[in-house]
Design a protein around this motif. Structure first.
Motif, PDB file in Angstrom:
ATOM      1  N   VAL A  47       2.360   2.770  -9.627  1.00 30.44           N
ATOM      2  CA  VAL A  47       1.246   3.602  -9.158  1.00 30.44           C
ATOM      3  C   VAL A  47      -0.061   2.810  -9.138  1.00 30.44           C
ATOM      4  N   ALA A  48      -0.241   1.890 -10.106  1.00 31.77           N
ATOM      5  CA  ALA A  48      -1.516   1.182 -10.249  1.00 31.77           C
ATOM      6  C   ALA A  48      -1.632  -0.062  -9.375  1.00 31.77           C
ATOM      7  N   VAL A  49      -0.515  -0.627  -8.923  1.00 27.01           N
ATOM      8  CA  VAL A  49      -0.565  -1.880  -8.159  1.00 27.01           C
ATOM      9  C   VAL A  49      -1.458  -1.780  -6.920  1.00 27.01           C
ATOM     10  N   PRO A  50      -1.360  -0.714  -6.088  1.00 34.03           N
ATOM     11  CA  PRO A  50      -2.241  -0.662  -4.909  1.00 34.03           C
ATOM     12  C   PRO A  50      -3.724  -0.666  -5.260  1.00 34.03           C
ATOM     13  N   LEU A  51      -4.095  -0.028  -6.363  1.00 33.26           N
ATOM     14  CA  LEU A  51      -5.506  -0.010  -6.754  1.00 33.26           C
ATOM     15  C   LEU A  51      -5.967  -1.403  -7.164  1.00 33.26           C
ATOM     16  N   VAL A  52      -5.120  -2.133  -7.872  1.00 29.83           N
ATOM     17  CA  VAL A  52      -5.470  -3.512  -8.234  1.00 29.83           C
ATOM     18  C   VAL A  52      -5.647  -4.354  -6.977  1.00 29.83           C
ATOM     19  N   THR A  53      -4.710  -4.204  -6.041  1.00 38.66           N
ATOM     20  CA  THR A  53      -4.766  -4.993  -4.813  1.00 38.66           C
ATOM     21  C   THR A  53      -6.031  -4.690  -4.018  1.00 38.66           C
ATOM     22  N   ARG A  54      -6.359  -3.390  -3.856  1.00 38.55           N
ATOM     23  CA  ARG A  54      -7.520  -3.036  -3.062  1.00 38.55           C
ATOM     24  C   ARG A  54      -8.825  -3.358  -3.771  1.00 38.55           C
ATOM     25  N   MET A  68       0.811  -1.202   0.000  1.00 37.36           N
ATOM     26  CA  MET A  68       0.000   0.000   0.000  1.00 37.36           C
ATOM     27  C   MET A  68       0.855   1.268   0.000  1.00 37.36           C
ATOM     28  N   LEU A  69       2.161   1.122   0.261  1.00 37.35           N
ATOM     29  CA  LEU A  69       3.033   2.291   0.317  1.00 37.35           C
ATOM     30  C   LEU A  69       3.001   3.123  -0.964  1.00 37.35           C
ATOM     31  N   PRO A  70       3.036   2.505  -2.170  1.00 36.81           N
ATOM     32  CA  PRO A  70       2.962   3.349  -3.370  1.00 36.81           C
ATOM     33  C   PRO A  70       1.693   4.182  -3.460  1.00 36.81           C
ATOM     34  N   LEU A  71       0.644   3.781  -2.751  1.00 28.67           N
ATOM     35  CA  LEU A  71      -0.584   4.569  -2.752  1.00 28.67           C
ATOM     36  C   LEU A  71      -0.371   5.915  -2.073  1.00 28.67           C
ATOM     37  N   SER A 117       4.072   9.891  -3.449  1.00 37.05           N
ATOM     38  CA  SER A 117       3.764  10.625  -4.668  1.00 37.05           C
ATOM     39  C   SER A 117       4.379   9.975  -5.889  1.00 37.05           C
ATOM     40  N   ALA A 118       3.636  10.008  -7.005  1.00 35.38           N
ATOM     41  CA  ALA A 118       4.180   9.524  -8.276  1.00 35.38           C
ATOM     42  C   ALA A 118       5.374  10.356  -8.707  1.00 35.38           C
ATOM     43  N   VAL A 119       5.403  11.631  -8.313  1.00 31.53           N
ATOM     44  CA  VAL A 119       6.561  12.477  -8.597  1.00 31.53           C
ATOM     45  C   VAL A 119       7.795  11.942  -7.883  1.00 31.53           C
ATOM     46  N   THR A 120       7.628  11.507  -6.637  1.00 33.53           N
ATOM     47  CA  THR A 120       8.740  10.927  -5.893  1.00 33.53           C
ATOM     48  C   THR A 120       9.224   9.648  -6.551  1.00 33.53           C
ATOM     49  N   VAL A 121       8.292   8.817  -7.027  1.00 36.82           N
ATOM     50  CA  VAL A 121       8.669   7.586  -7.715  1.00 36.82           C
ATOM     51  C   VAL A 121       9.462   7.891  -8.979  1.00 36.82           C
ATOM     52  N   GLY A 122       8.957   8.810  -9.789  1.00 35.55           N
ATOM     53  CA  GLY A 122       9.655   9.168 -11.009  1.00 35.55           C
ATOM     54  C   GLY A 122      11.011   9.779 -10.737  1.00 35.55           C
TER      55      GLY A 122
END
Length: 571
Positions: free
Chosen positions: A446-453, A404-407, A410-415
């Motif tokens: 970014v999308a993995v947490p949404l798939v999981t939830r 859930m951490l990627p949720l 920020s996507a900016v931080t990931v990039g």
């Protein structure tokens, strides 16, 4: 039965737990390796840049960044937009959740899908839609919301309304109405019933929704970039500015750490409240399914509130965007802006045409969706297990929280993390930052947490006795998965595919750091058009936003038809 058949079966059953444990450990390596390489490592290296300089501990970067008045001003604006966005999202979402989950009427499924669409719309499209309303010549130009905190908060409520409606409505739909009816029979007024019976029952869902909305508001990069202009910024936009315009990676790293502290706190609250919400859902799931209550005179206020929210907050900006996209550079109405999508814009504003960018977006989103569904599906499968040992249960809980951490990051931080770490990953003599695979990987993170939830609540709702019976009959882990889990979770998996594809299609934060000029995606192209002078470029941005919004809406409306009986997940 032969004399040796029973002992043989007992031997197989005795070895089954060990074999099953080994199989699950192997399955866990895939998502854990993905998380470690493409999330934990980049973010950790990014955090260390704020503490380490030239191989030694150095905290002067913190002193410098925290000593700037601009930093505290941006932190205050970030907190203000998050708190206000969360509060107004709850206020706007409650009447809509009641109407869609406690009443039945023709077109309810269509309205549910319509309310869900804003959540997966690209943030750039949301920003463009509201900007077209707030400019002086726009429908709401008289309100003076252009480049203001109020305008950004309105857009954030638009974006996060679906989180409140789905999270709160999912629990509200299952509440037994007899408690409210008993309170009313004892003489309690409708207001007292709400405060003493209904609201306490909804508290786990309300807190869970609030914590998630706060996370999304704090990391709303695209909306702030489009609507904030030069007058408004947040910590996240400052990270982007420091990285791309000033090449000040040290300050960007320190700001990323500050943001991580905020979102980690909110994520911790979200995890705890989510478990309470799931416990509440489990408590009510064993009761007789609560039938929607009959319509009453008090419902008129709810209908009016829902009409105002849906009409003013969803239909007005989207309809206004579509209408203005047909206004050409000279003010005449027609398809001129859509015809121009086959060009690179006024004065060569783009390196690719909008249609080429759309093709790039579709290909990238398809790959990102495939990766996210595989990784997120495996995480949901692992987190849905109910091991008997306390150590194994803690391990499953930790795994769920880790993904859930990627949720909350920020996507900016990931990039940004990808940018500073993946030049030679694991010592391989290859600059992964030049690979076209990096953008879909970032979007998949970014999308993995949404798939999981989306999938996890459905898998957890499966009666564990079904798996036990299958195992007792000799089915191995693969056979149990094929015959029990997959058939029951198939519909939620289809919804997860829709979520992953739509979110990847409109991802902007991480992509803005990693995309190359010839492979720019549609959200990047829209942002470039907005920043270029000329009426033709702005008209093309409106038309391209309509194209992207329509495509995303179609994907989500189709996916919403696959929503399972268990609600299709948290969002």
């Amino acid at each position: 039965m032969t004399p040796t058949s029973a002992p043989a079966r007992v031997g197989r059953l005795a070895r089954a737990p060990w074999a099953a444990g080994a199989a699950w450990s192997v399955v866990a390596l895939v998502p854990l390796g993905f998380l470690a390489l493409f999330f934990a490592w980049p973010v950790t290296v990014l955090v260390l840049r704020g503490f380490v300089a030239d191989g030694a501990l150095d905290l002067t970067g913190f002193a410098e960044v925290l000593g700037r008045p601009r930093t505290w001003r941006l932190a205050g604006l970030t907190l203000a937009q998050s708190v206000l966005g969360t509060a107004f999202s709850l206020l706007a979402g409650l009447p809509v959740a009641f109407l869609l989950y406690r009443r039945t009427f023709p077109g309810r499924a269509l309205l549910r899908g319509l309310v869900t669409v804003p959540f997966v719309l690209p943030t750039v499209v949301v920003g463009v839609a509201f900007r077209s309303l707030f400019v002086p010549e726009g429908a709401l130009g008289f309100l003076g919301l252009e480049e203001t905190l109020g305008g950004i908060v309105v857009a954030l409520v638009f974006f996060n309304l679906a989180v409140v409606v789905r999270t709160v409505g999912g629990l509200w739909e299952r509440l037994d109405p007899r408690a409210e009816q008993a309170a009313a029979a004892l003489g309690a007024s409708p207001r007292r019933v709400w405060w003493t019976v209904t609201l306490p029952s909804l508290a786990p869902a309300l807190v869970s929704a609030a914590s998630v909305v706060f996370l999304f508001c704090a990391t709303a990069f695209g909306v702030v970039m489009v609507l904030g202009g030069a007058r408004y910024g947040t910590i996240e936009t400052e990270i982007w500015v420091r990285t791309t315009q000033f090449l000040d990676l040290r300050s960007a790293a320190v700001l990323s750490i500050l943001q991580l502290v905020v979102v980690a706190t909110a994520l911790t609250i979200s995890a705890r409240t989510r478990s309470r919400r799931e416990a509440a859902l489990h408590l009510v799931s064993d009761r007789t399914s609560a039938r929607p209550l009959r319509w009453s005179r008090e419902d008129l206020a709810v209908v009016v509130a829902t009409a105002v929210v849906v009409g003013g907050l969803i239909l007005l900006p989207l309809g206004g965007l579509a209408l203005r996209s047909f206004r050409g550079p000279d003010g005449e109405f027609g398809p001129a802006n859509y015809i121009a999508l086959g060009t690179t814009g006024e004065r060569g504003a783009l390196t690719v045409t909008v249609w080429e960018a759309l093709g790039n977006s579709l290909r990238t989103a398809a790959w990102a969706c495939a990766v996210a569904v595989v990784v997120g599906g495996l995480v949901a499968l692992l987190a849905s297990r109910r091991p008997r040992g306390p150590a194994a249960r803690r391990a499953v809980s930790v795994l769920d929280g880790m993904f859930m951490l990627p949720l909350g990051v920020s996507a900016v931080t990931v990039g940004f993390g990808f940018l500073v770490t993946l030049d030679q990953p694991l010592g391989v003599e290859y600059d992964l930052r030049t690979s076209p695979a990096l953008v879909p990987i970032a979007q998949a993170v970014v999308a993995v947490p949404l798939v999981t939830r989306t999938v996890l609540p459905v898998l957890r709702a499966i009666d564990p006795r079904l798996r036990e019976v299958a195992g007792t009959l000799g089915a191995g882990p693969a056979a149990v998965l094929r015959t029990v889990d997959l058939p029951l979770a198939a519909r939620s998996l289809g919804l997860a595919v829709g979520f992953a594809f739509a979110v990847s299609l409109g991802e902007f934060g991480a992509t803005s750091f990693l995309v190359r000029p010839q492979s720019e995606t549609l959200p990047i192209v829209i942002f470039r058009l907005i920043g270029r002078p000329g009426a033709e470029n702005y008209g093309m941005a409106l038309a391209a936003s309509v194209v992207l919004a329509t495509l995303t809406a179609v994907v989500m409306m189709l996916a919403e038809r696959l929503r399972s009986d268990h609600g299709g997940g948290e969002f």
